[in-house]
Every structure is written in structure tokens, then in C-alpha cells.
Design a protein around this motif. Structure first.
Motif, short mmCIF file in Angstrom:
data_model
loop_
_atom_site.label_atom_id
_atom_site.label_comp_id
_atom_site.label_asym_id
_atom_site.label_seq_id
_atom_site.Cartn_x
_atom_site.Cartn_y
_atom_site.Cartn_z
N GLU A 47 0.84 -1.19 0.00
CA GLU A 47 0.00 0.00 0.00
C GLU A 47 0.87 1.24 0.00
N LEU A 48 0.28 2.30 -0.49
CA LEU A 48 0.99 3.57 -0.54
C LEU A 48 1.53 3.93 0.86
N TRP A 59 5.89 -9.01 -7.63
CA TRP A 59 6.04 -7.76 -8.39
C TRP A 59 7.39 -7.80 -9.10
N VAL A 112 6.96 2.65 -0.59
CA VAL A 112 6.05 2.68 -1.75
C VAL A 112 5.52 4.11 -1.87
N ASP A 171 0.87 4.29 -6.33
CA ASP A 171 0.25 3.08 -6.85
C ASP A 171 -0.73 3.46 -7.96
N HIS A 173 -3.57 1.81 -10.97
CA HIS A 173 -4.36 0.68 -11.48
C HIS A 173 -4.61 0.93 -12.96
N ALA A 186 -1.75 -3.73 -12.35
CA ALA A 186 -1.37 -2.79 -11.30
C ALA A 186 0.11 -2.44 -11.39
N ARG A 187 0.42 -1.22 -10.99
CA ARG A 187 1.81 -0.77 -10.91
C ARG A 187 2.01 -0.07 -9.55
N ILE A 188 3.23 -0.15 -9.04
CA ILE A 188 3.61 0.66 -7.90
C ILE A 188 4.96 1.30 -8.20
N LYS A 212 2.64 -5.87 -11.30
CA LYS A 212 2.22 -7.12 -10.67
C LYS A 212 2.33 -8.23 -11.70
#
Lengths: 149, 144
Positions: B9-10, B77, B102, B105, B107, B112-114, B137
């Protein structure tokens, strides 16, 4: 003041072709001390996909070379890697590099010159697999010595 | 062998993780193997004259340490972009601390990308390497 003439921009180098093998990827993992991936290989060997930084081992960095004045030296300043798709065993890659920029920058130890190179790794169809932008920092020796005093 | 995927999570912090930089002999072998013929990888007298503490750890190896850190911290990831800046030379045998966070993030239609920021610190807290990576991901069955 630039420590290298910017007329080197546009200089290119053909860095040849390389065949990617399982052994080469595994040797890279050992060189890099990548214990986690090596453990997973030992547990379940399978066709290898190279880690993203493997590309940096496929060509000599900071090429095309540039001539430096006697009172200057160069260090690797960093890079941006863009993975279009993972490199895999069985790939054949053509590698080329080009100097794309030269600029001045102020650092903690004085002014320095940055040489930017774009390196392209393409598959047999000419499709880019990985792109790397390298930054080489050129400094005067006395600036580094003064900064460390 | 796949590893269980994480759901970062962010703002999540990554690490810290410590590892030793390679010894001088290992750096010399890197140069001899063609990884870098510069004297900063082989000649201790030369690096001391430059005001450096010891043989310099090659940048590509430090970049690999950053990527390995992310691989370890974020199962499921994969790095698709990695920007690395070497701010200070790292010397043979230095104890390195890697930590990160992180910072974004996303979508996207294709998954998904972070984005993660990572630093590699020397024992005195100096930031030797700063890096930013974008990760996607992945299918747990793919990749190593």
C-alpha cells in the motif's frame, strides 16, 4: 565549463550481438550474490528469465569511450533502465549505444560534466527489449580531493 | 517455486536490510572479467590519490542490490523501470543498509503498478545510492 567538448554528441558504437544462455544468467546471479533467486533455481530449475539488471552485464559501460583531459577522471553516475520485456535464455540481442547529450552540472565537490548515452538492446526482429540511459560524471581530480579534506 | 504475492500500500516502508559490499579481490575480478577496466576497480593507490576510501564497488552491482532488495521485499512484483543515481562512491567491504517506501500506486488497464523509492546508505547514514523503481504485478507462475 564543459570538461568535454559536446561535439561527441551523436557518436555511436555497435556493441555486437549476444546469445543469452541459461549459464550466463546463472553466472550473473552468482556474481551479483542473488541468493534468493539462486535458491529458487536450486529448488525448481526451469527456463530462466533474467533479472532486470542483467542487461548491464551484456556490454561495456560508458561506451562509446570519450577521451579525458589528464587532470580529469570519470565515474558511473547512474542509469535509467526500461524493461520492455524480460530477457530470457535463448534470446539473441543486438546492442548499440549512442552519446545523446553532454551537459554541465553543479555537484557537492564542484562543477562536473555529465555524458549521457542511450543503449538499446534489440531482438532479432529489431524490437527493443531493454533501453538503458547511462550517465557518466567527469570531474577534475583536485575537486574530489578537496571535497574529501 | 513461486513466492506468495504481497499487496503493498501507498506509504508502506520496505526494509531495512543490510548487506556487505564485495571485498577488494572480488571487485578486481569484476574488472578483469571485463566489467570495468578503470583503475578505480583495481588500483588501491590510484583510488587513495583520488581521495577515495578504497576500491569502488561497480555501479551495476549496486543497481543489482537495489533490484534484489525489491525482489525480496515485494514478492509477486517485477521491476519494469529502474532509475539509479550513485551519489557517493561505495568502497569494498562497506556495510550497506537498504531501505525504501512505496510512493505511488496505479491501477492501469494492463495491470497494477507501484513506484518505490530506495536508498542505499553507508554506516554513517550518507546516502550512497538513490533509486526509483516502477514495478508491475506479475503472474505468480512467471519469472524467477
Amino acid at each position: 565549463m564543459l570538461l568535454i567538448d559536446d561535439d561527441i554528441v551523436g557518436r555511436q558504437a555497435d556493441l555486437g550481438s549476444v546469445e543469452i544462455t541459461h549459464d550466463a544468467i546463472e553466472a550473473y546471479l552468482r556474481w551479483a550474490g542473488d541468493e534468493l533467486r539462486l535458491r529458487s533455481l536450486a529448488a525448481a530449475p526451469r527456463p530462466l528469465e533474467a533479472p532486470p539488471t542483467f542487461c548491464l552485464s551484456l556490454y561495456p559501460g560508458m561506451t562509446p569511450k570519450v577521451d579525458l583531459a589528464g587532470d580529469c577522471f570519470a565515474m558511473y553516475g547512474g542509469h535509467d533502465i526500461a524493461i520492455r520485456r524480460p530477457i530470457r535464455a535463448g534470446d539473441s540481442l543486438d546492442i548499440s549505444a549512442r552519446i545523446t547529450d553532454v551537459y554541465e552540472k553543479s555537484g557537492r565537490s564542484g562543477s562536473l560534466t555529465v555524458v549521457v548515452r542511450d543503449v538499446s538492446l534489440c531482438d532479432g526482429d529489431g524490437v527493443e527489449v531493454v533501453h538503458v540511459r547511462e550517465r557518466q560524471m567527469v570531474r577534475r581530480r583536485q575537486d574530489v580531493a578537496r571535497a574529501s579534506e | 517455486m513461486s513466492r506468495p504475492s504481497t499487496t503493498p500500500e501507498l506509504g508502506d516502508e520496505l526494509g531495512p536490510q543490510q548487506r556487505l559490499a564485495p571485498a577488494a579481490d572480488e571487485i578486481r575480478r569484476y574488472g578483469e572479467a571485463g566489467g570495468g577496466r578503470e583503475k578505480i576497480f583495481s588500483d588501491e593507490g590510484h583510488v587513495h590519490r583520488l581521495g577515495l576510501r578504497g576500491l569502488v564497488v561497480p555501479g551495476p552491482l549496486l543497481a543489482s542490490y537495489v533490484e534484489q532488495f525489491l525482489y525480496r521485499q515485494l514478492p509477486g512484483w517485477a521491476v519494469e523501470q529502474l532509475s539509479t543515481t550513485f551519489r557517493l562512491p561505495t568502497a569494498a567491504g562497506d556495510l550497506l543498509t537498504l531501505r525504501g517506501a512505496v510512493t505511488e500506486d496505479h491501477h492501469l488497464a494492463d495491470g497494477a503498478r507501484i513506484v518505490c523509492d530506495v536508498v542505499v546508505e553507508h554506516p554513517n547514514g550518507d546516502r550512497a545510492v538513490t533509486a526509483s523503481a516502477r514495478l508491475r504485478k506479475i503472474d505468480p507462475a512467471a519469472g524467477i
